[in-house]
Design an enzyme around this catalytic site. Structure first.
Site, PDB file in Angstrom:
ATOM      1  N   LEU A 116     -12.819  -2.643  -3.223  1.00  0.00           N
ATOM      2  CA  LEU A 116     -12.282  -3.889  -2.650  1.00  0.00           C
ATOM      3  C   LEU A 116     -10.901  -3.686  -2.055  1.00  0.00           C
ATOM      4  O   LEU A 116     -10.481  -4.382  -1.146  1.00  0.00           O
ATOM      5  CB  LEU A 116     -12.201  -4.973  -3.732  1.00  0.00           C
ATOM      6  CG  LEU A 116     -13.517  -5.322  -4.427  1.00  0.00           C
ATOM      7  CD1 LEU A 116     -13.263  -6.274  -5.579  1.00  0.00           C
ATOM      8  CD2 LEU A 116     -14.468  -5.960  -3.428  1.00  0.00           C
ATOM      9  N   VAL A 134      -9.223  -1.080  -6.628  1.00  0.00           N
ATOM     10  CA  VAL A 134      -9.936  -2.280  -7.069  1.00  0.00           C
ATOM     11  C   VAL A 134     -11.405  -2.179  -6.631  1.00  0.00           C
ATOM     12  O   VAL A 134     -11.689  -1.951  -5.457  1.00  0.00           O
ATOM     13  CB  VAL A 134      -9.290  -3.553  -6.480  1.00  0.00           C
ATOM     14  CG1 VAL A 134      -9.904  -4.797  -7.108  1.00  0.00           C
ATOM     15  CG2 VAL A 134      -7.784  -3.553  -6.700  1.00  0.00           C
ATOM     16  N   ASP A 172       6.327 -10.387  -4.473  1.00  0.00           N
ATOM     17  CA  ASP A 172       5.534  -9.734  -3.420  1.00  0.00           C
ATOM     18  C   ASP A 172       4.588 -10.749  -2.795  1.00  0.00           C
ATOM     19  O   ASP A 172       3.386 -10.508  -2.665  1.00  0.00           O
ATOM     20  CB  ASP A 172       4.768  -8.524  -3.976  1.00  0.00           C
ATOM     21  CG  ASP A 172       4.329  -7.570  -2.873  1.00  0.00           C
ATOM     22  OD1 ASP A 172       4.826  -7.706  -1.732  1.00  0.00           O
ATOM     23  OD2 ASP A 172       3.483  -6.698  -3.137  1.00  0.00           O
ATOM     24  N   PHE A 214      -0.903   1.375  -7.457  1.00  0.00           N
ATOM     25  CA  PHE A 214      -1.217   1.776  -8.813  1.00  0.00           C
ATOM     26  C   PHE A 214      -2.620   1.418  -9.229  1.00  0.00           C
ATOM     27  O   PHE A 214      -2.957   1.455 -10.389  1.00  0.00           O
ATOM     28  CB  PHE A 214      -0.199   1.175  -9.794  1.00  0.00           C
ATOM     29  CG  PHE A 214       1.061   1.955  -9.749  1.00  0.00           C
ATOM     30  CD1 PHE A 214       1.170   3.137 -10.439  1.00  0.00           C
ATOM     31  CD2 PHE A 214       2.110   1.548  -8.957  1.00  0.00           C
ATOM     32  CE1 PHE A 214       2.306   3.901 -10.359  1.00  0.00           C
ATOM     33  CE2 PHE A 214       3.257   2.299  -8.881  1.00  0.00           C
ATOM     34  CZ  PHE A 214       3.358   3.482  -9.583  1.00  0.00           C
ATOM     35  N   GLY A 215      -3.426   1.039  -8.292  1.00  0.00           N
ATOM     36  CA  GLY A 215      -4.770   0.696  -8.704  1.00  0.00           C
ATOM     37  C   GLY A 215      -5.762   0.724  -7.570  1.00  0.00           C
ATOM     38  O   GLY A 215      -5.436   0.458  -6.419  1.00  0.00           O
TER      39      GLY A 215
HETATM   40  N1  LIG Z   1      -9.988 -10.251  -8.188  1.00  0.00           N
HETATM   41  C1  LIG Z   1     -10.176  -9.724  -6.980  1.00  0.00           C
HETATM   42  N2  LIG Z   1     -11.250 -10.066  -6.252  1.00  0.00           N
HETATM   43  C2  LIG Z   1     -11.446  -9.543  -5.027  1.00  0.00           C
HETATM   44  N3  LIG Z   1     -10.620  -8.681  -4.438  1.00  0.00           N
HETATM   45  C3  LIG Z   1      -9.535  -8.291  -5.109  1.00  0.00           C
HETATM   46  C4  LIG Z   1      -9.255  -8.783  -6.416  1.00  0.00           C
HETATM   47  N4  LIG Z   1      -8.109  -8.238  -6.841  1.00  0.00           N
HETATM   48  C5  LIG Z   1      -7.686  -7.454  -5.835  1.00  0.00           C
HETATM   49  N5  LIG Z   1      -8.535  -7.466  -4.803  1.00  0.00           N
HETATM   50  C6  LIG Z   1      -8.422  -6.737  -3.529  1.00  0.00           C
HETATM   51  O1  LIG Z   1      -7.728  -5.530  -3.738  1.00  0.00           O
HETATM   52  C7  LIG Z   1      -6.517  -5.532  -2.987  1.00  0.00           C
HETATM   53  C8  LIG Z   1      -5.448  -4.797  -3.785  1.00  0.00           C
HETATM   54  O2  LIG Z   1      -5.236  -5.488  -5.006  1.00  0.00           O
HETATM   55  P1  LIG Z   1      -3.805  -5.557  -5.656  1.00  0.00           P
HETATM   56  O3  LIG Z   1      -2.872  -6.147  -4.653  1.00  0.00           O
HETATM   57  O4  LIG Z   1      -3.899  -6.223  -6.972  1.00  0.00           O
HETATM   58  O5  LIG Z   1      -3.513  -3.993  -5.851  1.00  0.00           O
HETATM   59  P2  LIG Z   1      -2.116  -3.258  -5.919  1.00  0.00           P
HETATM   60  O6  LIG Z   1      -2.390  -1.853  -6.319  1.00  0.00           O
HETATM   61  O7  LIG Z   1      -1.217  -3.990  -6.840  1.00  0.00           O
HETATM   62  O8  LIG Z   1      -1.603  -3.361  -4.437  1.00  0.00           O
HETATM   63  P3  LIG Z   1      -0.089  -3.196  -3.899  1.00  0.00           P
HETATM   64  O9  LIG Z   1       0.030  -1.813  -3.384  1.00  0.00           O
HETATM   65  O10 LIG Z   1       0.027  -4.254  -2.841  1.00  0.00           O
HETATM   66  O11 LIG Z   1       0.842  -3.447  -5.028  1.00  0.00           O
HETATM   67  C9  LIG Z   1      -6.212  -7.005  -2.695  1.00  0.00           C
HETATM   68  O12 LIG Z   1      -5.479  -7.203  -1.514  1.00  0.00           O
HETATM   69  C10 LIG Z   1      -7.620  -7.583  -2.556  1.00  0.00           C
HETATM   70  O13 LIG Z   1      -8.114  -7.393  -1.250  1.00  0.00           O
END
Ligand SMILES: Nc1ncnc2c1ncn2[C@@H]1O[C@H](COP(=O)(O)OP(=O)(O)OP(=O)(O)O)[C@@H](O)[C@H]1O
Length: 562
Positions: free
Chosen positions: A28, A36, A157, A33-34
């Site tokens: 997704l 998804v 953010d 750090f992750g």
């Molecule tokens: N619960 C969810 N349902 C559907 N898509 C999701 C969900 N959580 C995250 N995503 C998708 O994954 C993407 C990345 O998630 P998230 O922003 O939590 O990750 P991150 O690693 O913290 O990103 P960043 O580098 O911006 O800090 C989101 O923009 C969204 O498109």
């Protein structure tokens, strides 16, 4: 919905096994750090999003951003905040041990699956947002933020990519990787966004959504920083693309001033006391074109937008006042109800189909906050930065972020960051105008506090560059203790001991910890310092050691408290 206080309201279940879920191949999103992924619960059949917590460096342990995100999300309970259902653990087999020799486990954050993120919806030409729909999303976004701010949490953010939307018309704020507890007074109706009581890192918020006070390096900021982001998102829903796409922090300032006018003592009192303003005060003065650019929003909408994009962070509208704005209560059409909103094809599936076509814009990466991977707290500006302290996405060794950094939409990562291995980060702790111009000049002004501007009269600090803290003589007054956050990492692979040293009594404990042989003096002065130490009596030395140890303990206690 009240702020987080009642533990019975918390819905966090605990931890599960990853085998309880059937992971689907579809990714997704991928952040710093992750990764998804979509997954189905084998028990209930419900669909979830699983964010795998990446351990870039095992020795650093569980990344602090993930820790913070888990800790905060566990406490939060609001319909407009993404809910952390549970953590899922994937145990590694006995022989799959990491470098540390221990059996590793991978952790996943389990959240409900949301069909879209706002940024994806806005780049999808098949999705047209009606005004009632925009109002409906705005109300939910503001409700979520009101709850967060009431609960003493700064999101830090705010951007369209972190706003998730379900096909039931429900909007939820996601990605708490940069969020943190806020110590100051929270917003009060009719009285702005509260008052900060301490400094935080200004290296937060993705550039296009970063408020002017952060670009000008205000560190004692308030929930107003999130409200600026709400303004950007609001306008983005009309323009269907980010409204301030600065290529650099300097360019970001230019674009902001072009939109809302150049700062002056009326529209941003105290701006000229901010360290980051120094290069901007010679720029051509702009009147701002927000009225013409966003005329189509109508008078009430424009008024709301202007109150969200106010340069003066003390006067920027807070979430609870914005919710009462005539744009929602008087202006036609009224906000749509979530259940009346149309449903759309799953944005994530569309995204993966479109991957490689580069249809979506690559956002500049989110900064990493203050202390990614180093411990429980960011540097609070009181004393030295702890070891491992990150500077705008670069680690203490000056290494740039890991690749795969920007949102995974099949786009190349944002070049500015990825290509600058070893160089100072764009938007580092240096103010925008200084980037790429060597060390910061001597500070000739006191740092403003967020609300009591203008502050003390300027003080002259003898000497130049480097961070400093200590009594500074003022003309005709008592010494003023100046705290200037000008710590600039070397960004080279130089060993810590070769980094510029800072004559700062507050930093002794830090130096002692990070550089065991540190004697409180720059390399050239080391012999002199050693001679000084030898000439002190054993009793004095013991007393000083005790005092230093006590200071160190105090600071560590403080670090762990937050
Ligand atoms: N619960 C969810 N349902 C559907 N898509 C999701 C969900 N959580 C995250 N995503 C998708 O994954 C993407 C990345 O998630 P998230 O922003 O939590 O990750 P991150 O690693 O913290 O990103 P960043 O580098 O911006 O800090 C989101 O923009 C969204 O498109």
């Amino acid at each position: 919905m009240s702020a987080i206080t009642d533990p019975t309201q918390r819905r966090f279940r605990g931890s599960a096994k990853i085998t309880d879920y059937e992971l689907q191949r579809e990714k997704l999103g991928e952040g710093t750090f992750g990764v998804v992924s979509k997954a189905r619960s084998k028990k209930t059949g419900a669909t979830f999003a699983l964010k795998k917590i990446l351990m870039h460096n095992e020795k650093d342990g569980f990344p602090i951003t993930a820790l913070r995100e888990v800790k905060l999300l566990k406490m939060l309970s609001h319909p407009n905040i993404l809910k952390l259902e549970e953590m899922a653990v994937e145990r590694q087999s006995a022989d799959d041990k990491g470098k540390t020799g221990k059996k590793r486990a991978t952790l996943y954050m389990v959240t409900p699956y949301m069909d879209h993120d706002l940024s994806g919806m806005l780049t999808n030409p098949d999705i047209k947002l009606s005004e009632g729909q925009i109002k409906c999303y705005m109300l939910q976004l503001l409700e979520g933020l009101r709850y967060l701010h009431d609960s003493h949490i700064l999101h830090r953010d705010m951007k369209a990519a972190n706003i998730l939307i379900s096909n039931k018309g429900i909007l939820q704020i996601a990605d708490f990787g940069l969020a943190r507890h806020y110590d100051g007074l929270t917003p009060i109706a009719g009285r702005g966004n509260g008052e900060a009581v301490r400094d935080y890192t200004s290296l937060v918020v993705t550039r296009w959504y970063r408020p002017p006070e952060l670009l000008l390096t205000l560190r004692r900021y308030t929930p107003a920083i999130d409200m600026w982001g709400v303004g950007c998102v609001f306008a983005e829903m009309f323009e269907r693309k980010p409204i301030l796409e600065g290529r650099t922090d300097v360019d970001q300032c230019h674009r902001i001033f072009q939109l809302v006018g150049s700062p002056n003592d009326q529209n941003m009192p105290g701006w000229s006391d901010l360290q980051g303003c120094e290069g901007t005060n010679t720029w051509e003065k702009k009147r701002g074109d927000i009225d013409t650019r966003f005329k189509r929003i109508g008078p009430e909408g424009l008024d709301l937008l202007k109150s969200l994009l106010r340069l003066d962070w003390r006067k920027r509208v807070n979430a609870m006042d914005a919710l009462q704005h005539p744009y929602f209560t008087v202006a036609q059409p009224p906000p749509s109800k979530p259940e009346d909103l149309p449903t759309y094809a799953d944005s994530h599936e569309l995204d993966s189909r479109r991957r490689g076509h580069e249809k979506q814009r690559a956002l500049p990466p989110a900064p990493k906050g203050g202390t990614v991977g180093m411990g429980p707290d960011e540097w609070n500006g009181q004393g030295p930065p702890p070891s491992g302290h990150w500077q705008n996405g670069f680690d203490s060794r000056g290494m740039p972020p890991q690749s795969g950094f920007s949102r995974d939409r099949g786009l190349p990562p944002h070049r500015g960051y990825e290509d600058r291995r070893g160089a100072p980060p764009p938007g580092g702790r240096r103010p925008a105008w200084q980037q790429g111009q060597g060390p910061p000049p001597p500070t000739t002004r006191p740092l403003p506090s967020s609300n009591n501007l203008p502050p003390r009269p300027p003080v002259e600090i003898p000497g130049g560059g480097g961070g400093r803290s200590g009594p500074v003589p003022t003309r005709g007054g008592p010494p003023v203790v100046e705290r200037v956050d000008t710590y600039i990492p070397s960004y080279s692979s130089a060993k810590p001991r070769d980094r510029p040293l800072v004559r700062d009594r507050d930093r002794e404990g830090y130096r002692e910890r990070e550089y065991p042989n540190y004697d409180g003096a720059p390399p050239g002065d080391r012999d002199r310092a050693q001679r000084r130490t030898r000439s002190r009596s054993p009793v004095d030395r013991r007393r000083e050691d005790d005092a230093r140890r006590a200071r160190l303990q105090d600071r560590e206690r403080e670090m762990y408290r937050r």
